[in-house]
Design a protein around this motif. Sequence first.
Motif, mmCIF file in Angstrom:
data_model
loop_
_atom_site.group_PDB
_atom_site.id
_atom_site.type_symbol
_atom_site.label_atom_id
_atom_site.label_comp_id
_atom_site.label_asym_id
_atom_site.label_seq_id
_atom_site.Cartn_x
_atom_site.Cartn_y
_atom_site.Cartn_z
ATOM 1 N N ARG A 38 0.915 -1.124 -0.001
ATOM 2 C CA ARG A 38 -0.083 -0.096 -0.189
ATOM 3 C C ARG A 38 0.834 1.338 0.135
ATOM 4 N N GLU A 40 3.930 1.598 -0.851
ATOM 5 C CA GLU A 40 4.547 1.846 -2.447
ATOM 6 C C GLU A 40 3.677 2.268 -3.396
ATOM 7 N N ALA A 41 2.180 1.836 -3.344
ATOM 8 C CA ALA A 41 1.284 2.309 -4.443
ATOM 9 C C ALA A 41 1.036 3.702 -4.201
ATOM 10 N N LEU A 42 1.106 4.215 -2.936
ATOM 11 C CA LEU A 42 0.894 5.557 -2.544
ATOM 12 C C LEU A 42 2.015 6.743 -2.959
ATOM 13 N N GLU A 44 4.101 5.559 -5.566
ATOM 14 C CA GLU A 44 3.954 5.737 -6.942
ATOM 15 C C GLU A 44 3.069 6.962 -7.387
ATOM 16 N N GLY A 45 1.934 7.081 -6.883
ATOM 17 C CA GLY A 45 0.973 7.833 -7.089
ATOM 18 C C GLY A 45 1.476 9.419 -6.804
ATOM 19 N N LEU A 46 2.131 9.536 -5.661
ATOM 20 C CA LEU A 46 2.657 10.708 -5.497
ATOM 21 C C LEU A 46 3.945 11.297 -6.515
ATOM 22 N N GLU A 47 4.695 10.113 -6.849
ATOM 23 C CA GLU A 47 5.671 10.294 -7.788
ATOM 24 C C GLU A 47 5.078 10.662 -9.228
ATOM 25 N N ARG A 48 3.861 10.232 -9.474
ATOM 26 C CA ARG A 48 3.400 10.652 -10.737
ATOM 27 C C ARG A 48 2.777 11.960 -10.754
ATOM 28 N N ARG A 49 2.056 12.349 -9.504
ATOM 29 C CA ARG A 49 1.715 13.883 -9.322
ATOM 30 C C ARG A 49 2.863 14.786 -9.364
#
Length: 77
Positions: A38, A40-42, A44-49
């Motif tokens: 979870r 890591e998924a968060l 990755e989302g922050l990195e995309r943003r």
Amino acid sequence: MEGSRFLKEPFGWQDQRFESQERIMALQFAQVERRLERIEALIEGLERRLWMTVYGVVAVILTQAVQSILSYTPSGG
């Protein structure tokens, strides 16, 4: 003569305790693994943003640079 089960299996309870601890540790590791997934998924989302923000800022800077270059060039020949 049968004798006492405690003489035949004096450490049986320790084996059961050890197995119980192993099962508990396996459950704990599984829970930690789910939490890490979870996180890591968060991340990755922050990195995309973050990258979308960086690209947006770069686009604004380039747009302003192009507009300023166009305003200094003579229009019409």
